[in-house]
Design a protein around this motif. Structure first.
Motif, PDB file in Angstrom:
ATOM      1  N   ALA A   1      35.595  34.746  35.491  1.00 52.63           N
ATOM      2  CA  ALA A   1      36.540  35.757  36.144  1.00 52.63           C
ATOM      3  C   ALA A   1      36.224  36.245  37.447  1.00 52.63           C
ATOM      4  CB  ALA A   1      36.610  36.841  35.172  1.00 52.63           C
ATOM      5  N   MET A   2      34.985  36.187  37.702  1.00 54.15           N
ATOM      6  CA  MET A   2      34.484  36.848  39.260  1.00 54.15           C
ATOM      7  C   MET A   2      34.743  35.742  40.251  1.00 54.15           C
ATOM      8  SD  MET A   2      30.621  38.189  38.478  1.00 54.15           S
ATOM      9  CE  MET A   2      30.048  36.997  37.232  1.00 54.15           C
ATOM     10  N   ARG A   3      34.865  34.475  40.191  1.00 52.67           N
ATOM     11  CA  ARG A   3      35.303  33.349  40.902  1.00 52.67           C
ATOM     12  C   ARG A   3      36.832  33.427  40.934  1.00 52.67           C
ATOM     13  NH1 ARG A   3      35.880  27.978  39.059  1.00 52.67           N
ATOM     14  NH2 ARG A   3      34.318  28.210  37.727  1.00 52.67           N
ATOM     15  N   ALA A   4      37.498  33.646  40.142  1.00 52.70           N
ATOM     16  CA  ALA A   4      39.129  33.786  39.999  1.00 52.70           C
ATOM     17  C   ALA A   4      39.486  35.056  40.922  1.00 52.70           C
ATOM     18  CB  ALA A   4      39.805  34.162  38.553  1.00 52.70           C
ATOM     19  N   TYR A   5      38.501  36.019  40.834  1.00 54.50           N
ATOM     20  CA  TYR A   5      38.859  37.370  41.833  1.00 54.50           C
ATOM     21  C   TYR A   5      38.601  36.830  43.092  1.00 54.50           C
ATOM     22  CZ  TYR A   5      39.875  41.168  38.247  1.00 54.50           C
ATOM     23  OH  TYR A   5      40.488  41.579  37.504  1.00 54.50           O
ATOM     24  N   ALA A   6      37.577  36.310  43.516  1.00 51.37           N
ATOM     25  CA  ALA A   6      37.122  35.699  44.692  1.00 51.37           C
ATOM     26  C   ALA A   6      38.142  34.927  45.396  1.00 51.37           C
ATOM     27  CB  ALA A   6      35.737  35.222  45.004  1.00 51.37           C
ATOM     28  N   TYR A   7      38.565  33.822  44.549  1.00 50.66           N
ATOM     29  CA  TYR A   7      39.611  32.931  45.184  1.00 50.66           C
ATOM     30  C   TYR A   7      40.778  33.669  45.335  1.00 50.66           C
ATOM     31  CZ  TYR A   7      42.308  28.836  45.281  1.00 50.66           C
ATOM     32  OH  TYR A   7      43.490  28.050  46.150  1.00 50.66           O
ATOM     33  N   ALA A   8      41.136  34.853  44.645  1.00 53.31           N
ATOM     34  CA  ALA A   8      42.518  35.360  44.947  1.00 53.31           C
ATOM     35  C   ALA A   8      42.458  36.230  46.007  1.00 53.31           C
ATOM     36  CB  ALA A   8      42.649  36.337  43.504  1.00 53.31           C
ATOM     37  N   PHE A   9      41.283  36.848  46.353  1.00 53.54           N
ATOM     38  CA  PHE A   9      41.016  37.525  47.721  1.00 53.54           C
ATOM     39  C   PHE A   9      41.038  36.628  48.841  1.00 53.54           C
ATOM     40  CE2 PHE A   9      39.777  41.001  45.115  1.00 53.54           C
ATOM     41  CZ  PHE A   9      40.924  42.227  45.520  1.00 53.54           C
ATOM     42  N   GLU A  10      40.224  35.547  48.688  1.00 57.44           N
ATOM     43  CA  GLU A  10      40.108  34.671  49.565  1.00 57.44           C
ATOM     44  C   GLU A  10      41.591  33.994  50.141  1.00 57.44           C
ATOM     45  OE1 GLU A  10      38.204  30.202  51.051  1.00 57.44           O
ATOM     46  OE2 GLU A  10      37.797  31.259  49.088  1.00 57.44           O
ATOM     47  N   HIS A  11      42.742  33.720  49.256  1.00 54.14           N
ATOM     48  CA  HIS A  11      43.711  33.116  49.433  1.00 54.14           C
ATOM     49  C   HIS A  11      44.935  34.168  49.427  1.00 54.14           C
ATOM     50  CE1 HIS A  11      42.011  29.253  49.683  1.00 54.14           C
ATOM     51  NE2 HIS A  11      41.191  29.649  48.738  1.00 54.14           N
ATOM     52  N   GLY A  12      44.697  35.219  49.018  1.00 53.27           N
ATOM     53  CA  GLY A  12      45.836  36.267  48.996  1.00 53.27           C
ATOM     54  C   GLY A  12      46.796  35.928  47.774  1.00 53.27           C
ATOM     55  N   ASN A  13      46.201  35.495  46.465  1.00 49.04           N
ATOM     56  CA  ASN A  13      47.013  35.232  45.371  1.00 49.04           C
ATOM     57  C   ASN A  13      46.774  36.475  44.544  1.00 49.04           C
ATOM     58  OD1 ASN A  13      47.023  32.672  46.409  1.00 49.04           O
ATOM     59  ND2 ASN A  13      45.503  31.770  44.780  1.00 49.04           N
ATOM     60  N   LEU A  14      47.875  36.399  43.464  1.00 51.52           N
ATOM     61  CA  LEU A  14      47.972  37.376  42.443  1.00 51.52           C
ATOM     62  C   LEU A  14      48.260  38.864  42.994  1.00 51.52           C
ATOM     63  CD1 LEU A  14      44.523  36.610  40.502  1.00 51.52           C
ATOM     64  CD2 LEU A  14      46.977  35.545  39.962  1.00 51.52           C
ATOM     65  N   GLY A  15      48.934  38.722  44.042  1.00 52.86           N
ATOM     66  CA  GLY A  15      49.704  40.030  44.813  1.00 52.86           C
ATOM     67  C   GLY A  15      48.518  40.727  45.412  1.00 52.86           C
ATOM     68  N   LEU A  16      47.320  40.049  45.672  1.00 52.08           N
ATOM     69  CA  LEU A  16      46.304  40.665  46.523  1.00 52.08           C
ATOM     70  C   LEU A  16      46.271  40.225  47.919  1.00 52.08           C
ATOM     71  CD1 LEU A  16      43.245  40.061  43.980  1.00 52.08           C
ATOM     72  CD2 LEU A  16      44.519  42.274  44.285  1.00 52.08           C
ATOM     73  N   ASN A  17      45.840  41.199  48.681  1.00 54.15           N
ATOM     74  CA  ASN A  17      45.804  40.906  50.090  1.00 54.15           C
ATOM     75  C   ASN A  17      44.768  39.975  50.469  1.00 54.15           C
ATOM     76  OD1 ASN A  17      48.249  42.431  50.875  1.00 54.15           O
ATOM     77  ND2 ASN A  17      47.234  44.298  51.096  1.00 54.15           N
ATOM     78  N   LYS A  18      44.709  39.044  51.389  1.00 50.88           N
ATOM     79  CA  LYS A  18      43.466  38.375  51.601  1.00 50.88           C
ATOM     80  C   LYS A  18      42.618  39.263  52.326  1.00 50.88           C
ATOM     81  CE  LYS A  18      45.641  33.864  53.090  1.00 50.88           C
ATOM     82  NZ  LYS A  18      45.815  33.161  54.236  1.00 50.88           N
TER      83      LYS A  18
END
Length: 75
Positions: A1-18
């Motif tokens: 889960a931690m890596r998934a959050y990191a990836y989402a923030f790195e790439h701007g996925n899941l509605g999160l800003n890069k």
């Protein structure tokens, strides 16, 4: 889960800003918990200076050696 959050923030996925800084924080948490893919991602990020983050070859080598202690440092 931690890596998934990191990836989402790195790439701007899941509605999160890069945000590479938040991504690195999550990758660090995952890597310190033993996640080898997060270690690889940290090595890549520090080696290339992703998204304006300052290159840090010492940190890149540190994480690379955690993955493979017998591997030589990259130039």
């Amino acid at each position: 889960a931690m890596r998934a959050y990191a990836y989402a923030f790195e790439h701007g996925n899941l509605g999160l800003n890069k945000d590479i800084h938040i991504a690195v924080q999550w990758y660090l948490k995952a890597a310190n918990a033993g996640d080898r893919d997060s270690m690889r991602n940290l090595s890549r990020i520090y080696r290339k200076g992703v998204a304006g983050l300052t290159k840090d070859l010492q940190q890149a080598d540190y994480w690379e050696k955690k993955i493979n202690p017998n591997k030589r440092s990259k130039p």
